[in-house]
Design a protein around this motif. Structure first.
Motif, PDB file in Angstrom:
ATOM      1  N   TRP A 262       0.845  -1.193   0.000  1.00 39.33           N
ATOM      2  CA  TRP A 262       0.000   0.000   0.000  1.00 39.33           C
ATOM      3  C   TRP A 262       0.879   1.242   0.000  1.00 39.33           C
ATOM      4  O   TRP A 262       1.839   1.338   0.785  1.00 39.33           O
ATOM      5  CB  TRP A 262      -0.918   0.011   1.216  1.00 39.33           C
ATOM      6  CG  TRP A 262      -2.082  -0.944   1.085  1.00 39.33           C
ATOM      7  CD1 TRP A 262      -2.325  -1.806   0.056  1.00 39.33           C
ATOM      8  CD2 TRP A 262      -3.147  -1.125   2.019  1.00 39.33           C
ATOM      9  NE1 TRP A 262      -3.476  -2.506   0.285  1.00 39.33           N
ATOM     10  CE2 TRP A 262      -4.011  -2.118   1.477  1.00 39.33           C
ATOM     11  CE3 TRP A 262      -3.464  -0.554   3.246  1.00 39.33           C
ATOM     12  CZ2 TRP A 262      -5.153  -2.540   2.132  1.00 39.33           C
ATOM     13  CZ3 TRP A 262      -4.597  -0.972   3.902  1.00 39.33           C
ATOM     14  CH2 TRP A 262      -5.443  -1.949   3.354  1.00 39.33           C
ATOM     15  N   HIS A 263       0.561   2.179  -0.865  1.00 36.72           N
ATOM     16  CA  HIS A 263       1.410   3.354  -1.080  1.00 36.72           C
ATOM     17  C   HIS A 263       1.414   4.220   0.177  1.00 36.72           C
ATOM     18  O   HIS A 263       0.382   4.770   0.580  1.00 36.72           O
ATOM     19  CB  HIS A 263       0.891   4.148  -2.274  1.00 36.72           C
ATOM     20  CG  HIS A 263       1.890   5.091  -2.860  1.00 36.72           C
ATOM     21  ND1 HIS A 263       2.469   6.115  -2.137  1.00 36.72           N
ATOM     22  CD2 HIS A 263       2.447   5.164  -4.110  1.00 36.72           C
ATOM     23  CE1 HIS A 263       3.306   6.783  -2.909  1.00 36.72           C
ATOM     24  NE2 HIS A 263       3.309   6.228  -4.111  1.00 36.72           N
ATOM     25  N   ARG A 264       2.597   4.379   0.769  1.00 39.32           N
ATOM     26  CA  ARG A 264       2.677   5.123   2.026  1.00 39.32           C
ATOM     27  C   ARG A 264       2.413   6.614   1.829  1.00 39.32           C
ATOM     28  O   ARG A 264       2.138   7.330   2.791  1.00 39.32           O
ATOM     29  CB  ARG A 264       4.041   4.912   2.683  1.00 39.32           C
ATOM     30  CG  ARG A 264       4.297   3.442   3.057  1.00 39.32           C
ATOM     31  CD  ARG A 264       5.343   3.334   4.152  1.00 39.32           C
ATOM     32  NE  ARG A 264       6.580   3.994   3.834  1.00 39.32           N
ATOM     33  CZ  ARG A 264       7.614   3.428   3.207  1.00 39.32           C
ATOM     34  NH1 ARG A 264       7.524   2.176   2.796  1.00 39.32           N
ATOM     35  NH2 ARG A 264       8.729   4.096   2.995  1.00 39.32           N
ATOM     36  N   GLY A 265       2.465   7.073   0.573  1.00 40.14           N
ATOM     37  CA  GLY A 265       2.208   8.482   0.328  1.00 40.14           C
ATOM     38  C   GLY A 265       0.750   8.872   0.438  1.00 40.14           C
ATOM     39  O   GLY A 265       0.438  10.062   0.539  1.00 40.14           O
ATOM     40  N   VAL A 266      -0.164   7.898   0.427  1.00 39.62           N
ATOM     41  CA  VAL A 266      -1.588   8.247   0.471  1.00 39.62           C
ATOM     42  C   VAL A 266      -2.296   7.666   1.690  1.00 39.62           C
ATOM     43  O   VAL A 266      -3.497   7.869   1.861  1.00 39.62           O
ATOM     44  CB  VAL A 266      -2.325   7.805  -0.817  1.00 39.62           C
ATOM     45  CG1 VAL A 266      -1.713   8.455  -2.032  1.00 39.62           C
ATOM     46  CG2 VAL A 266      -2.335   6.293  -0.958  1.00 39.62           C
ATOM     47  N   VAL A 267      -1.576   6.953   2.559  1.00 46.16           N
ATOM     48  CA  VAL A 267      -2.243   6.305   3.690  1.00 46.16           C
ATOM     49  C   VAL A 267      -2.894   7.326   4.630  1.00 46.16           C
ATOM     50  O   VAL A 267      -3.956   7.056   5.211  1.00 46.16           O
ATOM     51  CB  VAL A 267      -1.277   5.391   4.473  1.00 46.16           C
ATOM     52  CG1 VAL A 267      -0.918   4.170   3.651  1.00 46.16           C
ATOM     53  CG2 VAL A 267      -0.019   6.142   4.907  1.00 46.16           C
ATOM     54  N   GLY A 268      -2.288   8.504   4.781  1.00 44.96           N
ATOM     55  CA  GLY A 268      -2.862   9.503   5.677  1.00 44.96           C
ATOM     56  C   GLY A 268      -4.195  10.016   5.183  1.00 44.96           C
ATOM     57  O   GLY A 268      -5.166  10.129   5.946  1.00 44.96           O
ATOM     58  N   ILE A 269      -4.277  10.307   3.879  1.00 49.27           N
ATOM     59  CA  ILE A 269      -5.530  10.828   3.347  1.00 49.27           C
ATOM     60  C   ILE A 269      -6.602   9.737   3.317  1.00 49.27           C
ATOM     61  O   ILE A 269      -7.793  10.011   3.521  1.00 49.27           O
ATOM     62  CB  ILE A 269      -5.308  11.455   1.953  1.00 49.27           C
ATOM     63  CG1 ILE A 269      -6.474  12.362   1.597  1.00 49.27           C
ATOM     64  CG2 ILE A 269      -5.070  10.429   0.886  1.00 49.27           C
ATOM     65  CD1 ILE A 269      -6.191  13.288   0.433  1.00 49.27           C
ATOM     66  N   VAL A 270      -6.196   8.480   3.110  1.00 44.06           N
ATOM     67  CA  VAL A 270      -7.157   7.370   3.180  1.00 44.06           C
ATOM     68  C   VAL A 270      -7.686   7.237   4.605  1.00 44.06           C
ATOM     69  O   VAL A 270      -8.887   7.032   4.829  1.00 44.06           O
ATOM     70  CB  VAL A 270      -6.507   6.059   2.699  1.00 44.06           C
ATOM     71  CG1 VAL A 270      -7.394   4.857   3.014  1.00 44.06           C
ATOM     72  CG2 VAL A 270      -6.233   6.125   1.194  1.00 44.06           C
ATOM     73  N   ALA A 271      -6.810   7.372   5.590  1.00 46.24           N
ATOM     74  CA  ALA A 271      -7.250   7.322   6.984  1.00 46.24           C
ATOM     75  C   ALA A 271      -8.269   8.420   7.263  1.00 46.24           C
ATOM     76  O   ALA A 271      -9.262   8.202   7.976  1.00 46.24           O
ATOM     77  CB  ALA A 271      -6.051   7.451   7.923  1.00 46.24           C
ATOM     78  N   SER A 272      -8.057   9.604   6.700  1.00 49.89           N
ATOM     79  CA  SER A 272      -9.017  10.705   6.888  1.00 49.89           C
ATOM     80  C   SER A 272     -10.382  10.344   6.322  1.00 49.89           C
ATOM     81  O   SER A 272     -11.422  10.607   6.946  1.00 49.89           O
ATOM     82  CB  SER A 272      -8.505  11.979   6.212  1.00 49.89           C
ATOM     83  OG  SER A 272      -7.322  12.439   6.809  1.00 49.89           O
ATOM     84  N   ARG A 273     -10.401   9.752   5.142  1.00 48.92           N
ATOM     85  CA  ARG A 273     -11.672   9.343   4.527  1.00 48.92           C
ATOM     86  C   ARG A 273     -12.387   8.307   5.403  1.00 48.92           C
ATOM     87  O   ARG A 273     -13.613   8.333   5.544  1.00 48.92           O
ATOM     88  CB  ARG A 273     -11.419   8.759   3.145  1.00 48.92           C
ATOM     89  CG  ARG A 273     -10.761   9.685   2.162  1.00 48.92           C
ATOM     90  CD  ARG A 273     -11.743  10.689   1.567  1.00 48.92           C
ATOM     91  NE  ARG A 273     -11.093  11.492   0.558  1.00 48.92           N
ATOM     92  CZ  ARG A 273     -10.552  12.694   0.773  1.00 48.92           C
ATOM     93  NH1 ARG A 273     -10.611  13.225   1.979  1.00 48.92           N
ATOM     94  NH2 ARG A 273      -9.973  13.362  -0.203  1.00 48.92           N
ATOM     95  N   LEU A 274     -11.625   7.410   5.994  1.00 50.64           N
ATOM     96  CA  LEU A 274     -12.232   6.365   6.819  1.00 50.64           C
ATOM     97  C   LEU A 274     -12.765   6.920   8.134  1.00 50.64           C
ATOM     98  O   LEU A 274     -13.790   6.447   8.643  1.00 50.64           O
ATOM     99  CB  LEU A 274     -11.210   5.252   7.072  1.00 50.64           C
ATOM    100  CG  LEU A 274     -10.767   4.484   5.807  1.00 50.64           C
ATOM    101  CD1 LEU A 274      -9.595   3.579   6.123  1.00 50.64           C
ATOM    102  CD2 LEU A 274     -11.923   3.679   5.234  1.00 50.64           C
ATOM    103  N   VAL A 275     -12.085   7.918   8.685  1.00 50.25           N
ATOM    104  CA  VAL A 275     -12.605   8.567   9.898  1.00 50.25           C
ATOM    105  C   VAL A 275     -13.940   9.238   9.586  1.00 50.25           C
ATOM    106  O   VAL A 275     -14.887   9.171  10.380  1.00 50.25           O
ATOM    107  CB  VAL A 275     -11.589   9.582  10.450  1.00 50.25           C
ATOM    108  CG1 VAL A 275     -12.215  10.425  11.558  1.00 50.25           C
ATOM    109  CG2 VAL A 275     -10.360   8.866  10.989  1.00 50.25           C
TER     110      VAL A 275
END
Length: 577
Positions: A363-376
């Motif tokens: 999983w691309h570590r460059g987008v994990v933060g923004i994906v986490a935001s969407r999941l929150v």
């Protein structure tokens, strides 16, 4: 989405007094009272957001020491290195200081780490290379507050370090010659919510003041720099109150006239016409993602070059590259979210899952933060998303949280799991052995279970004020829009249009959006609902609903001769009773 609605308390006598004193219509006055600006002077200071109301930079602990050392470097022609971070806040911080040092007669190189290759935080290897290059002063920006070992190494090599940061410090500060961070325990600075670019801006301001620049010349440069500070502040999702509101308000107004070729090219690829002022939400969703895409998908140093190049053709080339990287980021993000939703279909999220950890190989570590935001946003609980590297056996990623859960405090309670971690209340990053991801998932969920109640996991629709359709006019909406810039800490006011009746059937636009006409007490209001065709398409004419609406500026409508605003439906429910 099911949600609990929280209606505002009635304070009509206060609202009427404030409206009369400020010569406001009641909708704006209700919002001001609800948000704590009850006295006319408080409300006036909030609405005016004067540049002159910014605090003196010398209120920051260690500022005089930092300015003294930086002036020594400039006057002695010492090589200076700006050590940044790969996000928008880090890049704009570098630019603020680089431009200021250059204007003051000095010169500074910069280092922006590669997110995947170098990871987060300061590294000893970079400091060692700086020593080889003859650097005598390093200024960290948006990083460094937890880099004690690296600062110690710099000291050993004869390099002084000025740390400028806004992240939460550890109990022991790095042994730097100066530490500028309003969050350090004994710092008297009144506003603790500055982002990294805000702290860098304060150092730039203090330097110019110490150099006895004439006030007019100093103000010109600071108002030029505040455009960058505004972008960094919005992108870093710090509260848009206090000084941040002032910085963003003036920075956005400055974007009406842009001479920098890189900033001009960036605005063009983001769809802004010359002379158009972006709103804070537009910065968050159209400008910041393109800048962040460089650090997420490639080299964040492209952002620095974009703003430094004097060549319009090169600026357009770099802006186009950032635009393409952002499209690539969007596709990668969508694929990762689709995979996580599949996991959640196989094992649904329940109230027993107080915190979530998702992890995947590659999983691309460059987008994990923004994906986490969407999941929150979707699940309304703390979420970490990690990418695993099978070659190194390392899992690395980011987490996002809800206001009721302090993410960094949770990580500190299980610090033995990680090889590296850091962040703040609502966002954090971790690195740990991939074999311990399952343990992390279990321990985070147990810890969250001791902090969060079931009702904390329910989305809350908190209304600022009730509104009647007859109160809506160009003037009253204009007053509400003057409460901008809107964002974290100062969201667009949410009004409750209670017991409204749907006139006619919803009108579907482009298969996704919906236009509604809501009637109430003999007056009516046209409302747009973006991307809501599925939710609203089932409503029929005459339906009675409670509508939560905000107002948005609509410069396109204004240009066509219509009202310069749009009412937007954010949530609805069947009308009570």
């Amino acid at each position: 989405m099911s949600a609990r609605w929280v209606l505002p308390s009635e304070a009509e006598s206060e609202v009427r007094r404030l409206a009369a004193a400020m010569k406001l219509h009641e909708p704006a006055a209700r919002v001001l009272v609800h948000r704590g600006y009850r006295a006319p002077e408080q409300a006036r200071q909030f609405l005016e957001a004067r540049f002159e109301d910014l605090h003196s930079p010398f209120l920051l602990k260690d500022m005089e020491r930092a300015v003294r050392r930086l002036r020594q470097a400039i006057e002695g022609r010492e090589p200076v290195l700006l050590y940044g971070d790969y996000d928008v806040d880090g890049a704009t911080s570098v630019l603020v200081l680089q431009k200021t040092i250059e204007a003051a007669g000095g010169a500074a190189a910069y280092w922006i780490p590669h997110r995947l290759r170098d990871g987060y935080g300061m590294k000893a290897s970079v400091v060692e290379q700086a020593a080889t290059d003859g650097v005598k002063l390093i200024i960290s920006v948006d990083t460094g507050i937890r880099a004690s070992a690296v600062v110690e190494r710099a000291n050993e090599l004869g390099i002084d370090v000025i740390v400028t940061d806004h992240h939460l410090p550890e109990a022991e500060l790095p042994p730097a010659c100066a530490v500028l961070n309003p969050k350090q325990a004994d710092c008297p600075y009144p506003d603790k919510n500055l982002c990294g670019a805000g702290v860098a801006f304060k150092l730039a301001w203090a330097l110019l003041e110490a150099m006895k620049w004439p006030a007019a010349r100093r103000t010109r440069l600071l108002k030029s720099l505040v455009k960058l500070v505004a972008i960094g502040t919005v992108a870093d999702v710090v509260p848009l109150t206090g000084e941040n509101r002032i910085l963003v308000k003036h920075g956005l107004e400055g974007l009406r006239e842009v001479r920098n070729p890189g900033l001009r090219a960036l605005l063009e690829v983001a769809g802004f016409r010359e002379g158009e002022i972006p709103t804070a939400p537009q910065v968050a969703f159209r400008i910041a993602p393109r800048l962040n895409a460089a650090g997420r998908m490639a080299e964040a140093s492209d952002v620095i070059e974009l703003f430094l190049t004097p060549d319009p053709a090169r600026a357009r080339e770099l802006a186009s590259r950032l635009h393409g990287l952002n499209q690539e980021r969007q596709q990668t993000e969508a694929e990762m979210l689709e995979r996580i939703y599949e996991i959640c279909c196989q094992k649904p999220v329940t109230v027993e899952d107080k915190a979530l950890v998702f992890s995947g190989v590659g999983w691309h570590r460059g987008v994990v933060g923004i994906v986490a935001s969407r999941l929150v946003e979707r699940y309304h609980r703390p979420v970490f998303v990690l990418g695993e590297d099978p070659e190194t056996g390392v899992a690395q990623g980011s987490g996002r949280s809800i206001p009721q859960f302090h993410l960094l405090a949770a990580l500190e309670a299980m610090g033995d799991l990680f090889t590296q971690f850091g962040g703040h209340r609502l966002a954090a990053g971790v690195t740990l052995p991939a074999e311990r991801v399952g343990e992390f998932r279990e321990r985070l969920n147990v810890h969250a279970g001791t902090v969060l109640r079931d009702q904390d996991l329910e989305a809350v629709i908190e209304l600022d004020a009730r509104l009647s359709a007859e109160e809506v006019s160009d003037v009253s909406v204009g007053e509400v829009l003057k409460l901008a810039p809107f964002g974290f800490g100062n969201p667009a006011p949410l009004f409750g249009l209670m017991g409204a009746r749907l006139e006619g059937a919803p009108r579907i636009i482009k298969d996704r959006h919906v236009r509604l006409r809501l009637a109430q007490n003999g007056a009516a209001l046209n409302v747009m609902a973006w991307n809501a065709a599925e939710a609203l398409g089932r409503l029929s004419a005459g339906a009675q609903i409670d509508a939560a609406v905000t107002f948005e500026e609509d410069p396109g409508g204004r240009a066509r001769g219509y009202a310069g605003w749009t009412a937007v439906l954010r949530h609805f429910r069947p009308a009570e009773g």
